[in-house]
Scaffold this active site. Sequence first.
Site, PDB file in Angstrom:
ATOM      1  N   ASN A  96      -6.306   2.590   4.015  1.00  0.00           N
ATOM      2  CA  ASN A  96      -7.722   2.011   3.177  1.00  0.00           C
ATOM      3  C   ASN A  96      -7.561   3.154   1.497  1.00  0.00           C
ATOM      4  OD1 ASN A  96     -10.820   1.754   2.810  1.00  0.00           O
ATOM      5  ND2 ASN A  96     -10.757   3.572   1.527  1.00  0.00           N
ATOM      6  N   ASP A  97      -7.320   4.231   1.886  1.00  0.00           N
ATOM      7  CA  ASP A  97      -6.644   4.948   0.796  1.00  0.00           C
ATOM      8  C   ASP A  97      -5.277   4.932   0.167  1.00  0.00           C
ATOM      9  OD1 ASP A  97      -9.180   6.102   0.137  1.00  0.00           O
ATOM     10  OD2 ASP A  97      -8.028   7.619   2.409  1.00  0.00           O
ATOM     11  N   VAL A  98      -4.270   4.328   1.301  1.00  0.00           N
ATOM     12  CA  VAL A  98      -3.159   4.067   0.354  1.00  0.00           C
ATOM     13  C   VAL A  98      -3.253   3.032   0.172  1.00  0.00           C
ATOM     14  CG1 VAL A  98      -1.922   6.006   2.134  1.00  0.00           C
ATOM     15  CG2 VAL A  98      -2.221   3.049   3.189  1.00  0.00           C
TER      16      VAL A  98
END
Length: 460
Positions: free
Chosen positions: A383-385
């Site tokens: 998600n964040d990466v």
Amino acid sequence: MNSVFLMNFVYIISSVLFAFGLKFLGSPVSARKGNILSALGMLLAVIATLAGSHIINFQWILLGVLVGAGLGILVAFRAAMTQMPQMIALLHGCGALASVFVDWTAYQTQGTSDLTDVITLYLSIVIGGLTVTGSAIAWGKLSEKITGKPILFTGQKWFNTAIILAILILGLMFILDPTRHDLFLAILGLSCIFGIFMVIPIGGADMPVVISVLNSYSGVVACTTGFVIHNTLLIVVGALVGANGIILSIIMCKAMNRSITNVLFGAFGNVVKKKDTAEKKEAKAISVEDAFLILENAKSVVVIPGYGLAVAQAQHAVRELGELLEKNSCDVKYAIHPVAGRMPGHMNVLLAEANISYDQLMEMDAINPLMDSVDVAIIIGANDVVNPASRHDKSSPIYGMPIINADKAKTVFVLKRSMATGFAGIENELFYYDNCRMIFGDAKQTVQALVAEFKSSQQH
């Protein structure tokens, strides 16, 4: 032959085995060999230490060995890949706790003979105490026993500063008068308290770096304990582990475009609500059947794994899908972000478990220049990466963090159970891009459905 000479000779062999073990652990190809070498080095070290001691009755030591080995085997066989991060955090804490017990025993039975012993004892109980409780909090966050979000309160920084000053002042008093057992216990207690308040304000997305830092601390406390009990091997091994841990922490922080001090004291994860227009858009879903048609015509596919892959235990299904794509004349790669998952190397280990070729694994810096030419990027649980907000949204907590440029692929498939945010608690604007399609559901079942579509098409 002199027993002391023989023991030191075995220590040298053990140190060499540890050094090569750590070296081999740096690559998925040789990691298993590195683990065996390190275990062998530890076995030799334990045997040499016991043989060179003046212990007559070994029954309690044998009992401890049996209990420890039994617990180790039980944990190794029962712990799932999703539990690896919290297990590693717990093991760091156990190592630090063992060092604290050794320091305590040495202080109670031997006292302190010179200034060096007093200073190293002080450093050992401080670092050991905060590592024990810090590791326990990290375990709680990773296992979701406590919230993964930053735990903040008014005056928190002043409170932490006061604890640090108290530890320093009491430490100076203890160094001047090492016979004060009350000071020893007070310093140890405050260090344990500081470990708790050091980790609770750190957001879940920073846990990979925290685990690496705690690993370094456990090495440092082993090194200082070596000075306390005058054990050369413990000094060498502790220094090796401490140095490797801090180097890994720096590499991971560089990958996040942040400093270690920012990770440890910046309360990352205190999310600012996004105000961009992406919130007003609607994510576009796609069926497995339609996704298959796109994949069937793709000439290049990049799989980007994240923690969701570990949760779904989809790595074996992903390998099978990759093999089918390759049979269909498609080039398949796996892009690994340095902080994907919840511990350093989490995704590498997960894919290696499924026997995915190491040659197909590519680091972020190697894959990003190729993303413009990729037909399909399949994001599984990450998600964040892969969040493009890190490149332009200054209000985002991950602004400036290097990401895998999945959004630059011609088509992006995101396998998720829902539109829930990732571990950092931030919405991913990529999900609303025109070239992105969501495939909702369990990742393993979704990949297995794609595999079934490929097999069905080949039969016809």
